[in-house]
Scaffold this motif. Sequence first.
Motif, mmCIF file in Angstrom:
data_model
loop_
_atom_site.group_PDB
_atom_site.id
_atom_site.type_symbol
_atom_site.label_atom_id
_atom_site.label_comp_id
_atom_site.label_asym_id
_atom_site.label_seq_id
_atom_site.Cartn_x
_atom_site.Cartn_y
_atom_site.Cartn_z
ATOM 1 N N UNK A 1 5.292 -4.390 -9.327
ATOM 2 C CA UNK A 1 4.127 -4.869 -10.071
ATOM 3 C C UNK A 1 2.900 -4.941 -9.176
ATOM 4 N N UNK A 2 3.096 -5.370 -7.926
ATOM 5 C CA UNK A 2 1.981 -5.380 -6.974
ATOM 6 C C UNK A 2 1.471 -3.965 -6.718
ATOM 7 N N UNK A 3 2.399 -3.013 -6.624
ATOM 8 C CA UNK A 3 2.002 -1.626 -6.366
ATOM 9 C C UNK A 3 1.176 -1.073 -7.527
ATOM 10 N N UNK A 4 1.637 -1.312 -8.751
ATOM 11 C CA UNK A 4 0.897 -0.846 -9.929
ATOM 12 C C UNK A 4 -0.460 -1.538 -9.989
ATOM 13 N N UNK A 5 -0.477 -2.844 -9.696
ATOM 14 C CA UNK A 5 -1.735 -3.587 -9.710
ATOM 15 C C UNK A 5 -2.715 -3.027 -8.686
ATOM 16 N N UNK A 6 -2.229 -2.681 -7.489
ATOM 17 C CA UNK A 6 -3.108 -2.128 -6.447
ATOM 18 C C UNK A 6 -3.729 -0.815 -6.902
ATOM 19 N N UNK B 1 0.825 -1.209 0.000
ATOM 20 C CA UNK B 1 0.000 0.000 0.000
ATOM 21 C C UNK B 1 0.860 1.260 0.000
ATOM 22 N N UNK B 2 1.901 1.278 0.821
ATOM 23 C CA UNK B 2 2.763 2.468 0.881
ATOM 24 C C UNK B 2 3.452 2.695 -0.462
ATOM 25 N N UNK B 3 3.962 1.616 -1.051
ATOM 26 C CA UNK B 3 4.539 1.733 -2.395
ATOM 27 C C UNK B 3 3.493 2.246 -3.385
ATOM 28 N N UNK B 4 2.285 1.694 -3.284
ATOM 29 C CA UNK B 4 1.229 2.039 -4.233
ATOM 30 C C UNK B 4 0.767 3.486 -4.076
ATOM 31 N N UNK B 5 0.798 4.025 -2.856
ATOM 32 C CA UNK B 5 0.431 5.432 -2.663
ATOM 33 C C UNK B 5 1.365 6.330 -3.477
ATOM 34 N N UNK B 6 2.668 6.009 -3.437
ATOM 35 C CA UNK B 6 3.614 6.788 -4.222
ATOM 36 C C UNK B 6 3.403 6.611 -5.713
ATOM 37 N N UNK B 7 3.098 5.375 -6.126
ATOM 38 C CA UNK B 7 2.857 5.109 -7.538
ATOM 39 C C UNK B 7 1.565 5.786 -8.008
ATOM 40 N N UNK C 1 1.629 3.136 10.059
ATOM 41 C CA UNK C 1 2.392 3.855 9.030
ATOM 42 C C UNK C 1 1.617 3.877 7.720
ATOM 43 N N UNK C 2 1.000 2.750 7.363
ATOM 44 C CA UNK C 2 0.212 2.671 6.131
ATOM 45 C C UNK C 2 -0.929 3.683 6.145
ATOM 46 N N UNK C 3 -1.648 3.754 7.245
ATOM 47 C CA UNK C 3 -2.767 4.694 7.345
ATOM 48 C C UNK C 3 -2.269 6.134 7.262
ATOM 49 N N UNK C 4 -1.171 6.431 7.944
ATOM 50 C CA UNK C 4 -0.613 7.788 7.920
ATOM 51 C C UNK C 4 -0.206 8.194 6.505
ATOM 52 N N UNK C 5 0.449 7.283 5.792
ATOM 53 C CA UNK C 5 0.858 7.588 4.417
ATOM 54 C C UNK C 5 -0.356 7.715 3.495
ATOM 55 N N UNK C 6 -1.395 6.941 3.785
ATOM 56 C CA UNK C 6 -2.619 7.053 2.995
ATOM 57 C C UNK C 6 -3.301 8.392 3.184
ATOM 58 N N UNK C 7 -3.346 8.860 4.433
ATOM 59 C CA UNK C 7 -3.939 10.180 4.713
ATOM 60 C C UNK C 7 -3.123 11.276 4.015
ATOM 61 N N UNK C 8 -1.800 11.169 4.089
ATOM 62 C CA UNK C 8 -0.942 12.153 3.412
ATOM 63 C C UNK C 8 -1.194 12.160 1.909
ATOM 64 N N UNK C 9 -1.356 10.978 1.326
ATOM 65 C CA UNK C 9 -1.635 10.887 -0.111
ATOM 66 C C UNK C 9 -2.964 11.534 -0.450
#
Length: 333
Positions: free
Chosen positions: A264-269, A70-76, A187-195
Amino acid sequence: MATDTLKRDTGPGTDPGRGAAGRALVRRVLLDNGALSALVVLVAALSLLSGDFLTTQNLLNVGVQAAVTAILAFGVTFVIVSAGIDLSVGSVAALSATVLAWSATSEGLPVWLAVLLAVGTGTACGLVNGALISFGKLPPFIATLAMLSVGRGLALVISQGSPITLPDSVSALGDTLGGWLPVPVIVMVAMGVATAVLLARTYLGRSMYAIGGNEEAARLSGIRVKRQKLVIYALSGGFAAVAGIVLASRLASAQPQAAMGYELDAIAAVVIGGASLSGGVGKASGTLIGALILAVLRNGLNLLSVSAFWQQVVIGVVIALAVLLDTLRRRTA
């Protein structure tokens, strides 16, 4: 008699126009919330198939498994919204974690400084990607594919091909808070809120959507496209660094071969979550749901003792269906 027939034909139960409108509304809701609907159906199905799935401990495990992706995917998400692609995030995550472990152990830097250096490393890799794309005119696929190789190679050079043990203070990021809430989930939730805030509440976020919708129109409207792309890819690299730190904390060591295939998982997400590969569409909540779908799938298939080989087949089918849904949504729009 004719009046009675007219009344019967135009009643609420037989109005063809109203029925068509209702079907269109249902179709629209399903298309707009397809990822969430799929997640709900998936959770319900796995709950019926396995009594161990819908337990607090297992659901927390799903959250931990989804965190890095999820964190990778937020950046992607930033990159895909702006009609780009970033294939380097897995390697950048491994490189950043390796820099953290190496600087904190071999070089003796304070942990907080080593963490900043690791995040800076990821951000710098993203800046290089952005510069190659904006000023070098390389296609995003080629530029980030090159960084994928460079990042992995540098991680192997720094670590000499061997895992590096992390300091205990960094390994604590892989533990729980209060004895039950996993830190990676926080950390995942925090990065998601930032995104979500960046995409919905800032000029940079609006610029991403504008560039992804029509880059030339965005340039003519006054958006400094090249500079914005530098920031967008730098954000992707920074998020990858955070994901690498979280992954290393779970493993208690920085491994140069870690996070292989995670890009690839990040792009897929991101795609499963409703973002369009053609740009201009995407949001943080959809990306989170996409990452959770992948994690729930893997967790549920493991509980059902499905072969790891077949798991790859199932996930590939899910990705293909998500892209087909995206195509259908754009056609109806």
